[in-house]
Design a protein around this motif. Structure first.
Motif, PDB file in Angstrom:
ATOM      1  N   PHE A  84       4.711   8.994  -3.149  1.00  0.00           N
ATOM      2  CA  PHE A  84       5.331   8.793  -3.517  1.00  0.00           C
ATOM      3  C   PHE A  84       5.046   7.829  -4.499  1.00  0.00           C
ATOM      4  N   LEU A  85       3.779   7.378  -4.496  1.00  0.00           N
ATOM      5  CA  LEU A  85       2.780   6.263  -4.884  1.00  0.00           C
ATOM      6  C   LEU A  85       2.558   5.891  -5.956  1.00  0.00           C
TER       7      LEU A  85
ATOM      8  N   ALA B  61      11.320   2.065   1.635  1.00  0.00           N
ATOM      9  CA  ALA B  61      11.171   2.701   0.785  1.00  0.00           C
ATOM     10  C   ALA B  61      10.791   4.380   1.285  1.00  0.00           C
ATOM     11  N   ALA B  62      10.553   4.606   2.771  1.00  0.00           N
ATOM     12  CA  ALA B  62       9.828   6.057   2.627  1.00  0.00           C
ATOM     13  C   ALA B  62      11.658   6.839   2.940  1.00  0.00           C
TER      14      ALA B  62
ATOM     15  N   LYS C 163      16.671   8.067  -5.054  1.00  0.00           N
ATOM     16  CA  LYS C 163      17.290   6.535  -4.967  1.00  0.00           C
ATOM     17  C   LYS C 163      16.952   5.322  -5.319  1.00  0.00           C
ATOM     18  N   GLN C 164      15.700   5.711  -4.818  1.00  0.00           N
ATOM     19  CA  GLN C 164      14.582   4.300  -4.600  1.00  0.00           C
ATOM     20  C   GLN C 164      14.270   3.844  -5.912  1.00  0.00           C
TER      21      GLN C 164
ATOM     22  N   ALA D 251       2.649   0.519   1.493  1.00  0.00           N
ATOM     23  CA  ALA D 251       2.012   1.000   3.087  1.00  0.00           C
ATOM     24  C   ALA D 251       2.435   2.255   3.254  1.00  0.00           C
ATOM     25  N   PHE D 252       2.314   3.139   3.887  1.00  0.00           N
ATOM     26  CA  PHE D 252       2.572   4.468   3.939  1.00  0.00           C
ATOM     27  C   PHE D 252       2.638   5.113   5.920  1.00  0.00           C
TER      28      PHE D 252
END
Length: 323
Positions: free
Chosen positions: A63-64, A16-17, A27-28, A84-85
């Protein structure tokens, strides 16, 4: 593997990154269901029902807060959640070269970024693809009963059912042997319907040349079943990829390149699992209404409850622990 042990259940990794450059927004967390449910909500609902025990979101760090606000409360008590980034720090993957980029390094790099949260067989999916319960159930069963370091899998979808009416798409085009195992998978980044726009006229463009594809061609929709071994192999290949592509801002380290390499080198076999699940997804903003209509139909058929996580129709984690 005993699926009644939560710590041993397979992991779902959601990529989702992405920057959603063709879609135009995040869109996530865009709403598609009758109560503004995201596509991710439906994927996790299906995964819990199938028996997965943990979900790992691979996101950009900035985005967290948004992701936690959208998912943490509704998933509490139903499935373990981790983040996770995916970032531009290449040193943690053994790359000392400094490369200036605006976009992440691709889906295989995203999986590598989740390595600290992965300790058992896992499934990888895209955040913006709707795969359906059958695909999750079949992958869960494979991961529980068959997966090991030399036996992994992907769910295969017919390419004719995976196109957008609004532009080109990227797909991993598969060659499969007579025993149902992948011989090769090649990421094609410019696939679309041919000039006559009929269902059987599908091409991919490479350079300035169009090449035909059968509508029945099985492709990867980034629905993969791996063991952590895949991350070790990706790590071994990534530094060379960066070195060769450091001047190409569009180059991406795609997941299919890793199974393709492993299959050709005899390191592992990749079973291609067919599915009856309906696939749909959002690549372009114009795809949104079609996805909403598709979900609306599935709700009308009672394939999904009207409200996924309502108190009276919530996914009961205890129920699935007993299965």
């Amino acid at each position: 593997m005993h699926t009644t042990d939560q710590a041993m259940k397979p992991i779902l990794v959601i990529l989702a990154a992405g920057m959603a450059s063709r879609y135009g927004s995040a869109k996530q967390v865009d709403g598609f269901g009758p109560n503004n449910e995201t596509i991710i909500d439906y994927s996790i609902y299906d995964a819990i029902k199938a028996g997965f025990g943990k979900v790992v979101f691979v996101i950009r760090e900035e985005f967290l807060t948004t992701m936690q606000a959208n998912f943490d409360a509704k998933l509490r008590g139903k499935i373990e959640v981790a983040y996770a980034f995916q970032d531009f720090n290449l040193k943690k993957f053994g790359v000392d070269t400094v490369v200036e980029r605006e976009k992440p390094w691709g889906t295989a790099h995203a999986v590598m970024s989740a390595e600290q949260a992965i300790d058992r067989p896992f499934c990888v999916i895209n955040a913006d693809d709707f795969y359906g319960f059958d695909a999750f159930q079949k992958m869960h069963d494979f991961l529980v009963n068959e997966a090991h370091d030399e036996e992994m899998a992907m769910v295969g979808f017919e390419i004719g059912n995976t196109l957008s009416d609004h532009g080109y798409v990227s797909r991993g085009v598969c060659a499969i042997d007579d025993k149902g195992y992948m011989q090769s998978v090649t990421e094609r980044t410019n696939i679309y319907r041919g000039a006559d726009a009929c269902a059987d006229s599908i091409v991919y463009k490479e350079g300035e040349q169009e090449h035909p594809l059968s509508a029945e061609t099985l492709v990867s929709m980034n629905f993969w079943g791996f063991t952590p071994k895949i991350i070790d192999v990706a790590r071994s290949l990534f530094p060379d990829f960066v070195q060769k592509n450091k001047s190409n801002p569009k180059a991406e380290f795609f997941i299919p390149s890793i199974p393709d390499y492993m299959a050709k080198m005899g390191l592992a076999r990749f079973k291609v699992i067919p599915t009856s699940s309906p696939w749909f997804g959002v690549t372009y903003k114009e795809d949104k209404e079609q996805v909403r209509d598709s979900i609306r139909q599935l709700v009308a058929l009672q394939t999904y409850p009207h409200t996924l996580y309502a108190a009276d129709k919530r996914v009961d984690a205890a129920l699935y622990l007993e299965q």
